[in-house]
Enzyme design. Sequence first.
Site, PDB file in Angstrom:
ATOM      1  N   HIS A 179       0.823  -1.208   0.000  1.00 25.68           N
ATOM      2  CA  HIS A 179       0.000   0.000   0.000  1.00 25.68           C
ATOM      3  C   HIS A 179       0.862   1.265   0.000  1.00 25.68           C
ATOM      4  CE1 HIS A 179      -3.471   2.420   0.829  1.00 25.68           C
ATOM      5  NE2 HIS A 179      -2.845   2.966   1.845  1.00 25.68           N
ATOM      6  N   ARG A 317       2.155 -10.508 -23.524  1.00 28.15           N
ATOM      7  CA  ARG A 317       2.632 -11.703 -22.827  1.00 28.15           C
ATOM      8  C   ARG A 317       1.429 -12.548 -22.459  1.00 28.15           C
ATOM      9  NH1 ARG A 317       5.887 -11.136 -17.336  1.00 28.15           N
ATOM     10  NH2 ARG A 317       3.874 -10.543 -16.468  1.00 28.15           N
ATOM     11  N   GLU A 406      13.734 -15.604 -18.437  1.00 29.04           N
ATOM     12  CA  GLU A 406      13.698 -15.188 -17.030  1.00 29.04           C
ATOM     13  C   GLU A 406      14.060 -16.331 -16.089  1.00 29.04           C
ATOM     14  OE1 GLU A 406       9.828 -13.561 -16.110  1.00 29.04           O
ATOM     15  OE2 GLU A 406       8.767 -15.095 -17.233  1.00 29.04           O
ATOM     16  N   ASN A 429      13.356  -9.181 -13.507  1.00 30.61           N
ATOM     17  CA  ASN A 429      12.875  -9.325 -12.117  1.00 30.61           C
ATOM     18  C   ASN A 429      12.972 -10.799 -11.705  1.00 30.61           C
ATOM     19  OD1 ASN A 429      12.111  -6.685 -12.535  1.00 30.61           O
ATOM     20  ND2 ASN A 429       9.963  -7.181 -12.895  1.00 30.61           N
ATOM     21  N   ARG A 440      12.053 -12.416  -4.755  1.00 30.08           N
ATOM     22  CA  ARG A 440      12.021 -11.003  -5.147  1.00 30.08           C
ATOM     23  C   ARG A 440      11.152 -10.152  -4.231  1.00 30.08           C
ATOM     24  NH1 ARG A 440       8.819 -11.351 -10.969  1.00 30.08           N
ATOM     25  NH2 ARG A 440       7.934  -9.322 -10.555  1.00 30.08           N
ATOM     26  N   CYS A 477      12.485  -6.161 -20.220  1.00 27.42           N
ATOM     27  CA  CYS A 477      11.212  -5.565 -19.786  1.00 27.42           C
ATOM     28  C   CYS A 477      11.050  -5.632 -18.270  1.00 27.42           C
ATOM     29  CB  CYS A 477      10.029  -6.237 -20.479  1.00 27.42           C
ATOM     30  SG  CYS A 477       9.876  -7.983 -20.100  1.00 27.42           S
TER      31      CYS A 477
HETATM   32  C1  PEP Z   1      10.188  -9.963 -15.001  1.00 25.81           C
HETATM   33  O1  PEP Z   1      10.157 -11.026 -14.375  1.00 25.81           O
HETATM   34  O2  PEP Z   1      11.198  -9.248 -15.107  1.00 25.81           O
HETATM   35  C2  PEP Z   1       8.978  -9.462 -15.674  1.00 25.81           C
HETATM   36  C3  PEP Z   1       9.032  -8.430 -16.483  1.00 25.81           C
HETATM   37  O3  PEP Z   1       7.807 -10.075 -15.412  1.00 25.81           O
HETATM   38  P1  PEP Z   1       6.984  -9.939 -14.029  1.00 25.81           P
HETATM   39  O4  PEP Z   1       7.632  -8.832 -13.233  1.00 25.81           O
HETATM   40  O5  PEP Z   1       5.597  -9.607 -14.436  1.00 25.81           O
HETATM   41  O6  PEP Z   1       7.146 -11.290 -13.444  1.00 25.81           O
HETATM   42 MG    MG Z   2       8.564 -12.435 -14.675  1.00 23.80          MG
END
Ligand code: PEP
Ligand code: MG
Length: 546
Positions: A179, A317, A406, A429, A440, A477
């Site tokens: 939040h 995606r 990824e 990410n 993460r 991305c």
């Molecule tokens: C990522 O994992 O970097 C990504 C762009 O996808 P998401 O953050 O939606 O998992």
């Molecule tokens: Mg991802």
Amino acid sequence: MSLSGIGVSPGVVVGEVHRIVHVNVTVPVPGTLATVLTALNDVASDLEQRAEHIDLEIAKEVLSAQAMIARDPSLEEALSGLLVSDTNYADVRPAINEAFAGFRNALLSLGGYFAERVADLDEIAQRTVVRLSGLEVADVALTKPSIVIAEDLTPADTAALDLNFALALVVEKGGPTSHTAIVARGLGIPAIVGCAGALEIAASTQVLVDGRDGVVLVEPSDDEIATRQNREALLRVRADSVSGPGRLADGTPILLMGNAGNESDALSAVAVGAEGIGLFRTELLFLDRQTEPSVDDQVLMYRAVFDACDGRKVIVRTLDAGSDKPVPFLNAMDEENPALGVRGWRLTRIADDVLDRQLQAIGIAASQSAAEVWVMAPMIDTPQEAAQFASRARSHGISQVGVMIETPAAALLADKVLAEVDFASLGTNDLTQYVMAADRLDSRLSDLTSSWHPAVLRAIALAAQAAQEQGKPIGVCGESAANPKLAAVLLGIGVTSLSMAPSALAEVRGYLAGLDLAACHKAAQAALNATSADDARQQVTAILGD
Ligand code: PEP
Ligand code: MG
């Protein structure tokens, strides 16, 4: 002294600390079923009133949702099952906690965004107990411009604060989708989440908050203030002075695109000059769906985003449901390790037809729109999965098919994976979380979950090299593309496009316009040879300057 956390909203400010410490009732609270229900009702009314008086739309929505939970008949039912009417209890706290536990567990088991809403739920229970105890609810009112520090900010806190006085928000808990992060971005003020030790800073101490780097400096020197403020100002000036398509100082074109989850994001991306959408996160349209939308409904949803892009490129995606983004109609099962479980393209193992219908809807929407639609699958591990996805997507008339890289497996086998498709996009990410084996969303691991880490950059380099050899586009991305300096490193490593939150695009474009490709290469070499994320960042700063 300095503290670090996760920067979730950029900006540099200096000000005095205002701490928010919640009342924690540690003594027995006597009561009856009737007094408990009255207290719960009062809490609901209070939340409704706060919702009515706050201007910030997102806070209004959360407060109204909280009030609805407080008024949910099943909560009253649970309490009535635990407390016998007309009986005086020496302590009603256990019954209240148990009544809320069912809701709490349901949210926790959904994980990610939903699990972060547990704080909203806990606050209702806590307010009910405080009200019954007769203690005062913590006074959170701000009377002068201040830096707000708390364990976590609840929606009611943010409603009670006079947000015009909040210079920055720093909280010990929470993740990027909590939040606090959402409110700060909505207000456009700097914010840091997961900042351990922040509450130990005494009230009224002067601190500097750098929401870009996720750093709090306690009693900063004039030099420290000037350095960070100048750097921030420079980024903003550069952002304002460059427009048009992305370009390095030597004229090298850089494709800059926006990430979007809905039509409004796509319009924001177009408004800041994005050359398209580099990541359309379709699962975000379905987070509250109990049942799968029909193909016709999906076509309308996708068309809205495609049409907002007015002939530009849109990389869609397919559903990345699962892990931190569970979709109710797909992720009903309990998993030991959701991030390592059946998510993304792996859902074809249990719900093949859902992904097929999605591809069908994307194909139809693309054929009806002027947008140049490319499609990619998330969580691809192997060349076999890439081939399976490519043939399925092509069978629905989609001509440009790609995969997200990824996972470490996809990066290590990038040459084989890329041989099956037309392009790739690095999801940094997840790539970071999987290369580093660090969740993460866990703020305690922020030194390991940085995409600056050379281990992550080397995985990216493997994929970029494979793409270069095959003459195929490879973009980034993940959030790393939104960090101007890291974006320069990624270009030096060999990625060909960057896609980011629309709000970050102008700064990245402005920063890159001042660098040439040779400088990006030099920065990339230094980062790849560093020994830690901090080392990489420092070495790159020494080469590129601030
Ligand atoms: C990522 O994992 O970097 C990504 C762009 O996808 P998401 O953050 O939606 O998992
Ligand atoms: Mg991802």
